[in-house]
Design a protein around this motif. Structure first.
Motif, PDB file in Angstrom:
ATOM      1  N   PRO A   1       0.795  -1.227   0.000  1.00 52.72           N
ATOM      2  CA  PRO A   1       0.000   0.000   0.000  1.00 52.72           C
ATOM      3  C   PRO A   1       0.826   1.276   0.000  1.00 52.72           C
ATOM      4  N   THR A   2       2.159   1.137  -0.165  1.00 51.01           N
ATOM      5  CA  THR A   2       3.048   2.263   0.129  1.00 51.01           C
ATOM      6  C   THR A   2       3.379   3.152  -1.074  1.00 51.01           C
ATOM      7  N   SER A   3       2.868   2.828  -2.242  1.00 49.73           N
ATOM      8  CA  SER A   3       3.073   3.685  -3.426  1.00 49.73           C
ATOM      9  C   SER A   3       4.552   4.016  -3.648  1.00 49.73           C
ATOM     10  N   TYR A   4       5.392   2.986  -3.499  1.00 53.94           N
ATOM     11  CA  TYR A   4       6.836   3.163  -3.674  1.00 53.94           C
ATOM     12  C   TYR A   4       7.350   4.273  -2.749  1.00 53.94           C
ATOM     13  N   LEU A   5       7.913   5.353  -3.294  1.00 48.39           N
ATOM     14  CA  LEU A   5       8.421   6.433  -2.449  1.00 48.39           C
ATOM     15  C   LEU A   5       7.308   7.296  -1.883  1.00 48.39           C
ATOM     16  N   GLY A   6       6.089   7.160  -2.441  1.00 45.70           N
ATOM     17  CA  GLY A   6       4.992   8.025  -2.031  1.00 45.70           C
ATOM     18  C   GLY A   6       4.667   7.951  -0.555  1.00 45.70           C
TER      19      GLY A   6
END
Length: 632
Positions: free
Chosen positions: A615-620
């Motif tokens: 759920p972390t959207s890569y670096l987002g």
């Protein structure tokens, strides 16, 4: 629902912008437009109650405006990374993966079925137009419920028992969605990496909608934009996840200013972005993000040659030594984060394979378990990951509150004797002169594992697996193809086994949907036809007929009707138990490491982090709008 303490905190932080002198609040990048009267001052560009990001809470430093970040992508489609990095959602996640209001000022949930959303007074789209309930109404009535624009029907996350919610406009800044029964899937889909869209800039998009536009003018717009139908034009101009239309008003921290096609895309700061730091400085700190398109095969080389200021996309662990060495030549730093997938690489037996003989074998749990215990995961970990990963089934990670050791250890111990016994029991006891097992129809048991061919690390791992499986009488061949072709073949039932990553979300909470454990997506390669059946509401594909998969679908439905954390936790536990025991996905190792390269001048990017799509959207997850450049 906001507590009294949270509300008081928002009130106090909303006063912060007034503590800074007006001149100190303005980015130099916008000053000419402000002086020319094209933009209002910051106090008028921000909502009355902005979202305040305390960058010191997790060891960050208050920053300053300015500077450009360069990054490299491997195709024009990858500009969607900016939607992930911007991480702008109606409802998002905090660092503890709890829901938090973002674009919304607040949200209230009653009985798990009545969702009331309050917008921020004064919040504006990137072109300065107000964000109001009309944008939600337009999206709901004229897009999502328009049979021409949404021919596939509503997203399953908007349906409870097959019924859509009652949508209401409470006032110009408040909307409500009400179902007859709980819908725990709603908030997770709003916070997802590819979020459910509930609001669109109606003031802009109505010009492309036949309900609001003159027929002749609409025809001219279609001709200008090379669209055959008005629906294709509207979809093209309204695409938010992949922001290809530079004229589309956005809510993200940076907005695309480059039309397709291009080899370089420039994203500029959104003058009306709704977040500030704790000192009242409007975010983002960074003025521009420049994405340069390059061949995927040379992204690591360009990154190591100093052509990127922030890079995670297109590089992998096998590039780490080379990238680390670049620190000696360029002002960059390279760190390693843990990946969040349930397995770094997972082999997916296709239970919908169109070869009947093989399909029967792949559907036999003894065969899948044999494939798993025949793999020497310790050797894979040492040879390909320097012993830094963790041998595991494809399941949730220890960082998830849903983790149990028995899930991680299910059918992963290297045991060729057990594998041989299981294969014999599955009807593959006979072997040919070369020692290869023989299928019931007399063919040799030759396994074909297909990949999208996007990493040499994939091939390295598969070559080891090939050796392991050969020891138990199974020949294995590798076939690589371009991703779109690979997906098309999988959907047509032409792929026997796939190599892909494991569970997208390896760090779930019980509030997040367990849909990844069941056939609910067309690109779930172990059961693509069942996934298509779910996505199309039964119009395409076929319904699951394997008892354990039918049970997974039943449990998913139970989760979707749940109203308590206890119920959701119980469902997750049962689904994880079935998924790992049935070996629907053959995991290898997880908690592998992802290189993150950044400019030495870049602040507020953590040294240690977790990296993944969902759920972390890569670096987002770490809010790049709070990153800033020293001496920008």
């Amino acid at each position: 629902m906001l507590t009294r303490r949270t509300a008081l905190g928002l009130f106090a932080t909303a006063l912060l912008p007034a503590r800074l002198k007006a001149a100190d609040r303005e980015p130099d990048y916008l000053r000419k437009r402000i002086d020319a009267g094209e933009l209002p001052p910051a106090a008028e560009r921000l909502p009355k109650v902005p979202r305040v990001m305390d960058v010191t809470e997790f060891g960050g430093l208050p920053g300053r405006h300015g500077g450009t970040i360069r990054t490299i992508v491997s195709s024009q489609k990858d500009i969607r990374l900016m939607t992930l990095y911007g991480n702008t959602r109606l409802v998002g996640y905090d660092r503890n993966l709890a829901f938090v209001a973002d674009v919304l000022e607040s949200f209230d949930v009653v009985e798990g079925r009545i969702f009331t959303f309050k917008l921020r007074d004064g919040h504006r789209w990137s072109d300065g137009a107000p964000l109001t309930a009309e944008d939600f109404r337009y999206c709901w009535e004229d897009v999502l419920n328009n049979e021409d624009l949404s021919s596939g029907g509503l997203s399953v996350s908007l349906l409870v028992g097959g019924e859509k919610p009652l949508f209401e406009i409470v006032d110009p800044l408040t909307v409500r969605y009400t179902w007859k029964a709980p819908n725990p899937d709603f908030l997770p889909n709003l916070a997802a990496p590819q979020p459910l869209t509930l609001a669109l800039p109606a003031h802009y998009l109505k010009q492309f909608h036949k309900k609001y536009q003159d027929e002749d003018k609409l025809a001219k717009l279609m001709k200008k934009n090379k669209a055959k139908k008005w629906t294709g034009l509207h979809i093209k101009m309204s695409r938010t996840y992949r922001p290809e239309n530079p004229e589309l008003p956005m809510l993200d921290p940076w907005c695309n200013r480059t039309p397709l096609p291009a080899e370089q895309f420039v994203f500029e700061r959104n003058p009306f972005f709704h977040r500030t730091d704790q000192n009242g400085l409007q975010l983002p700190y960074i003025d521009k993000v420049v994405l340069s398109v390059s061949s995927s095969s040379i992204v690591p080389a360009k990154t190591g040659a100093g052509e990127s200021d922030l890079q995670a996309h297109g590089i992998d662990f096998n590039d780490y030594t080379f990238l680390k060495d670049s620190e000696k030549r360029y002002p960059v730093k390279v760190t390693l984060w843990k990946k969040t997938q349930g397995s770094r690489f997972s082999i997916l037996p296709n239970l919908n394979y169109d070869d009947q003989v093989w399909s029967n074998i792949l559907r036999d749990v003894r065969f899948r378990r044999a494939l798993s215990v025949a793999i020497n995961r310790h050797e894979i970990n040492m040879a390909s990951f320097f012993g830094l990963a963790t041998p595991s089934a494809d399941t949730v990670l220890p960082q998830s509150p849903l983790f149990r050791p028995e899930f991680a250890n299910a059918w992963i111990d290297y045991n060729p004797d057990l594998a041989n016994r299981l294969l014999d029991e599955a009807g593959l006891a006979q072997r040919d002169d070369d020692g290869i097992r023989v299928l019931p129809d007399g063919r040799p048991a030759q396994l074909i594992v297909e990949t999208a061919g996007e990493s040499t690390l994939e091939t390295d791992v598969l070559e080891l697996v090939s050796d392991h499986w050969m020891q138990v009488g199974l020949a294995m061949f590798i076939r690589t193809s371009q991703r779109d072709i690979f997906r098309s073949r999988a959907l047509a039932g032409k792929v026997m086994l796939s190599l892909w990553q494991g569970l997208d979300n390896g760090v779930p909470t019980a509030d997040m949907s367990p849909a990844q454990l069941a056939p609910t997506a067309e690109y779930a390669y172990q059961w693509p036809l069942w996934g298509v059946h779910y996505v199309s509401h039964g119009a395409q594909g076929t319904a699951p007929d394997l008892p354990e998969v039918v049970e997974l679908m039943r449990l998913l439905g139970e989760w979707q009707r749940s109203a308590s954390m206890a119920d959701r936790t119980r469902v997750w536990d049962r689904m994880l138990s079935i998924y790992t025991d049935q070996v629907f996905s053959i995991g290898t190792v997880n908690q592998s490491l992802q290189p993150i390269l950044r400019s030495a001048r870049l602040h507020n990017l953590p040294e240690d982090g977790i990296y993944g799509f969902d759920p972390t959207s890569y670096l987002g997850f770490y809010n790049p709008d709070t990153f800033w450049l020293e001496d920008a």
